[in-house]
Design a protein around this motif. Structure first.
Motif, PDB file in Angstrom:
ATOM      1  N   ARG A 238     -15.560   1.244 105.809  1.00  0.00           N
ATOM      2  CA  ARG A 238     -16.192  -0.033 105.431  1.00  0.00           C
ATOM      3  C   ARG A 238     -16.641   0.010 103.970  1.00  0.00           C
ATOM      4  NH1 ARG A 238     -19.005   0.149 111.009  1.00  0.00           N
ATOM      5  NH2 ARG A 238     -17.853  -1.412 112.228  1.00  0.00           N
ATOM      6  N   TRP A 239     -17.249   1.115 103.561  1.00  0.00           N
ATOM      7  CA  TRP A 239     -17.654   1.244 102.167  1.00  0.00           C
ATOM      8  C   TRP A 239     -16.435   1.206 101.248  1.00  0.00           C
ATOM      9  CZ3 TRP A 239     -16.205   5.035  98.686  1.00  0.00           C
ATOM     10  CH2 TRP A 239     -16.811   4.932  97.414  1.00  0.00           C
ATOM     11  N   PHE A 240     -15.382   1.910 101.611  1.00  0.00           N
ATOM     12  CA  PHE A 240     -14.179   1.963 100.782  1.00  0.00           C
ATOM     13  C   PHE A 240     -13.585   0.571 100.592  1.00  0.00           C
ATOM     14  CE2 PHE A 240      -9.615   2.685 100.116  1.00  0.00           C
ATOM     15  CZ  PHE A 240      -9.633   3.638  99.104  1.00  0.00           C
ATOM     16  N   ARG A 241     -13.542  -0.197 101.667  1.00  0.00           N
ATOM     17  CA  ARG A 241     -12.980  -1.539 101.533  1.00  0.00           C
ATOM     18  C   ARG A 241     -13.882  -2.446 100.683  1.00  0.00           C
ATOM     19  NH1 ARG A 241     -11.985  -6.832 105.279  1.00  0.00           N
ATOM     20  NH2 ARG A 241     -10.538  -7.732 103.788  1.00  0.00           N
ATOM     21  N   ALA A 242     -15.191  -2.357 100.923  1.00  0.00           N
ATOM     22  CA  ALA A 242     -16.118  -3.254 100.228  1.00  0.00           C
ATOM     23  C   ALA A 242     -16.263  -2.919  98.755  1.00  0.00           C
ATOM     24  CB  ALA A 242     -17.490  -3.204 100.905  1.00  0.00           C
ATOM     25  N   LYS A 243     -16.245  -1.640  98.388  1.00  0.00           N
ATOM     26  CA  LYS A 243     -16.595  -1.223  97.034  1.00  0.00           C
ATOM     27  C   LYS A 243     -15.439  -0.661  96.214  1.00  0.00           C
ATOM     28  CE  LYS A 243     -20.976  -2.121  97.681  1.00  0.00           C
ATOM     29  NZ  LYS A 243     -21.647  -3.225  96.964  1.00  0.00           N
ATOM     30  N   VAL A 244     -14.329  -0.294  96.857  1.00  0.00           N
ATOM     31  CA  VAL A 244     -13.293   0.449  96.138  1.00  0.00           C
ATOM     32  C   VAL A 244     -11.923  -0.215  96.207  1.00  0.00           C
ATOM     33  CG1 VAL A 244     -12.078   2.673  96.023  1.00  0.00           C
ATOM     34  CG2 VAL A 244     -14.522   2.627  96.526  1.00  0.00           C
ATOM     35  N   TRP A 245     -11.538  -0.679  97.395  1.00  0.00           N
ATOM     36  CA  TRP A 245     -10.153  -1.072  97.618  1.00  0.00           C
ATOM     37  C   TRP A 245      -9.691  -2.192  96.687  1.00  0.00           C
ATOM     38  CZ3 TRP A 245      -5.773   0.574  98.694  1.00  0.00           C
ATOM     39  CH2 TRP A 245      -4.731  -0.244  99.101  1.00  0.00           C
ATOM     40  N   THR A 246     -10.507  -3.220  96.505  1.00  0.00           N
ATOM     41  CA  THR A 246     -10.101  -4.351  95.656  1.00  0.00           C
ATOM     42  C   THR A 246      -9.797  -3.888  94.238  1.00  0.00           C
ATOM     43  OG1 THR A 246     -11.411  -5.887  96.979  1.00  0.00           O
ATOM     44  CG2 THR A 246     -10.778  -6.603  94.761  1.00  0.00           C
ATOM     45  N   ARG A 247     -10.602  -2.970  93.717  1.00  0.00           N
ATOM     46  CA  ARG A 247     -10.379  -2.461  92.357  1.00  0.00           C
ATOM     47  C   ARG A 247      -9.079  -1.674  92.267  1.00  0.00           C
ATOM     48  NH1 ARG A 247     -16.553  -0.261  91.307  1.00  0.00           N
ATOM     49  NH2 ARG A 247     -17.533  -2.312  91.042  1.00  0.00           N
ATOM     50  N   ILE A 248      -8.759  -0.921  93.325  1.00  0.00           N
ATOM     51  CA  ILE A 248      -7.507  -0.165  93.313  1.00  0.00           C
ATOM     52  C   ILE A 248      -6.320  -1.124  93.273  1.00  0.00           C
ATOM     53  CG2 ILE A 248      -6.007   1.330  94.719  1.00  0.00           C
ATOM     54  CD1 ILE A 248      -8.545   2.752  95.677  1.00  0.00           C
ATOM     55  N   VAL A 249      -6.364  -2.179  94.086  1.00  0.00           N
ATOM     56  CA  VAL A 249      -5.265  -3.139  94.129  1.00  0.00           C
ATOM     57  C   VAL A 249      -5.137  -3.881  92.800  1.00  0.00           C
ATOM     58  CG1 VAL A 249      -4.387  -5.220  95.270  1.00  0.00           C
ATOM     59  CG2 VAL A 249      -5.374  -3.375  96.632  1.00  0.00           C
ATOM     60  N   GLN A 250      -6.256  -4.136  92.149  1.00  0.00           N
ATOM     61  CA  GLN A 250      -6.200  -4.791  90.837  1.00  0.00           C
ATOM     62  C   GLN A 250      -5.444  -3.931  89.826  1.00  0.00           C
ATOM     63  OE1 GLN A 250     -10.337  -5.498  90.025  1.00  0.00           O
ATOM     64  NE2 GLN A 250     -10.369  -7.486  91.087  1.00  0.00           N
ATOM     65  N   GLU A 251      -5.660  -2.627  89.886  1.00  0.00           N
ATOM     66  CA  GLU A 251      -4.972  -1.717  88.977  1.00  0.00           C
ATOM     67  C   GLU A 251      -3.554  -1.406  89.432  1.00  0.00           C
ATOM     68  OE1 GLU A 251      -6.955   1.690  87.369  1.00  0.00           O
ATOM     69  OE2 GLU A 251      -8.932   0.930  87.925  1.00  0.00           O
ATOM     70  N   ILE A 268     -12.987  -3.988 111.828  1.00  0.00           N
ATOM     71  CA  ILE A 268     -11.936  -3.220 111.141  1.00  0.00           C
ATOM     72  C   ILE A 268     -10.560  -3.610 111.671  1.00  0.00           C
ATOM     73  CG2 ILE A 268     -11.047  -0.873 110.777  1.00  0.00           C
ATOM     74  CD1 ILE A 268     -13.966   0.088 110.766  1.00  0.00           C
ATOM     75  N   LEU A 269     -10.473  -3.888 112.972  1.00  0.00           N
ATOM     76  CA  LEU A 269      -9.188  -4.312 113.556  1.00  0.00           C
ATOM     77  C   LEU A 269      -8.655  -5.580 112.890  1.00  0.00           C
ATOM     78  CD1 LEU A 269      -9.462  -3.791 117.429  1.00  0.00           C
ATOM     79  CD2 LEU A 269      -7.708  -2.880 115.891  1.00  0.00           C
TER      80      LEU A 269
END
Length: 398
Positions: A238-251, A268-269
């Motif tokens: 949950r933390w990874f999706r909320a705080k990290v994942w969007t930034r990774i996809v942007q890059e 999560i499902l």
């Protein structure tokens, strides 16, 4: 030696870290010629399969409900025991241990996990050396989880952490030998019980089962593996999706995140419906095909403890792993050499995106990870533990 293992669950099928850690150790000790048997909570058919696969003299399932429920958690407040330990207190298990000793005199009873410490005194009273294998220092896990839990759950977890600390302290003082998975946990045991006899017996990996399959890698694939009914894992994704994942996809717009693990909560499902770059598999019979897809394996744990078998498996498979320091606790690999460590903040996403971009660096780390993992094969770990048993038995009879 004659060794009786007493486990919180029948470790078959060996599909999660706790089951794997028990199954592989039992299997390899039996292969070294020891007469090994196992008692565990679970189903008879699982026990029969375990006996055949692990080479045990016998394995028996004890019927007992260890599931978590809210009423039980509240009722446990009236008990001196922490709820997670209280669930494993069973008259049927006590009777089964006595019956086992009526049939055969075991030299060692190994209790798998702090929660099984209820049976220390019984085992010693029957004439065996009682070994407590701490898969985690449970009071530390509870204290860490309390820091990330929301009100009012955090208050309950804080209370349970205090109860667990007292329970663990008594158990470590009583056991003839405490086996810690990591050196850090061995030191924590000594902080709880300075007179405890301790040894480090790490988690391992099946080096034949997990090995590099470089042609299976999918560019941009980020993989998480872990049971999602364990709160620290659910918190991590949950933390990874909320705080990290969007930034990774942007890059890295082609990045895809595969979340592999049993029992994903409802929110999560639904992630794949909200983000087409996320895949949630739920339970899988074999994690290797998904692990082999990974360009990068992520372990964004913010709480927890012990030694993550999933990191060992990923490293044995030649994968570049990015983990928080908490997630990689007990993994003595070098940051930047065999693993990449990043805090649970913006730096975590930066590290993942860099490895997705830089294939030579990713492959260098993955290759070094495999070489490092070869020092953690189960055969070596079983041989080292056998030596600890011999020292214990030579120390005197009960």
């Amino acid at each position: 030696m004659k060794i009786l293992f007493v486990a919180p669950k029948i470790p078959w099928p060996a599909t999660d870290g706790a089951r794997i850690a028990i199954y592989e150790l039992v299997r390899h000790l039996a292969a070294r010629g020891h007469r090994a048997a196992l008692l565990g909570f679970g189903k008879p058919e699982a026990a029969d399969e375990l006996r055949a696969r692990a080479g045990l003299i016998w394995a028996r399932a004890i019927p007992h409900d260890t599931s978590t429920n809210y009423l039980g958690a509240l009722a446990a407040l009236l008990s001196p025991f922490p709820y997670t330990a209280l669930k494993y207190r069973s008259g049927e298990m006590t009777a089964a241990i006595r019956e086992a000793f009526n049939e055969e005199r075991f030299d060692i009873v190994q209790l798998e996990g702090t929660h099984m410490a209820h049976y220390l005194g019984l085992s010693q009273g029957l004439g065996a050396h009682a070994v407590l294998r701490l898969h985690n220092v449970e009071s530390l896990l509870a204290a860490r989880f309390a820091r990330t839990a929301v009100f009012p759950l955090n208050l309950y977890v804080q209370d349970q952490a205090r109860r667990m600390r007292a329970f663990e302290t008594r158990a470590c003082r009583q056991a003839d030998l405490c086996l810690a998975i990591t050196p850090e946990d061995a030191q924590r045991v000594l902080q709880l019980a300075p007179d405890a006899v301790t040894a480090v017996s790490p988690a391992g990996v099946d080096l034949e089962r997990y090995h590099p399959q470089l042609l299976s890698e999918e560019p941009g694939a980020v993989v998480f593996v872990g049971a999602l009914d364990w709160p620290p894992n659910a918190d991590a994704v949950r933390w990874f999706r909320a705080k990290v994942w969007t930034r990774i996809v942007q890059e890295e717009p082609t990045a895809r995140w595969i979340v592999v693990g049993k029992s994903p909560p409802a929110d999560i499902l639904h992630w794949p419906e909200e983000d087409r770059n996320i895949e949630v598999t739920g339970y899988v019979d074999d994690v290797r095909p998904h692990l082999n897809r990974a360009s990068v394996v992520v372990v964004p744990l913010r709480s927890g403890g012990g030694m993550r078998l999933k990191i060992l498996e990923a490293m044995a498979a030649g994968k570049a792993v990015v983990s928080t320091p908490v997630g990689a606790e007990g993994i003595p690999a070098r940051d930047g050499a065999e693993i990449v460590l990043a805090n649970a903040d913006r730096s975590f996403g930066v590290a993942v995106a860099r490895l997705l971009r830089e294939a030579p660096e990713r492959k260098r780390i993955g290759k070094a990870a495999r070489v490092w993992a070869e020092g953690f094969g189960w055969r070596r770990i079983a041989a080292d533990l056998e030596a600890e048993y011999q020292t214990l038995l030579a120390s005197g009879t009960r």
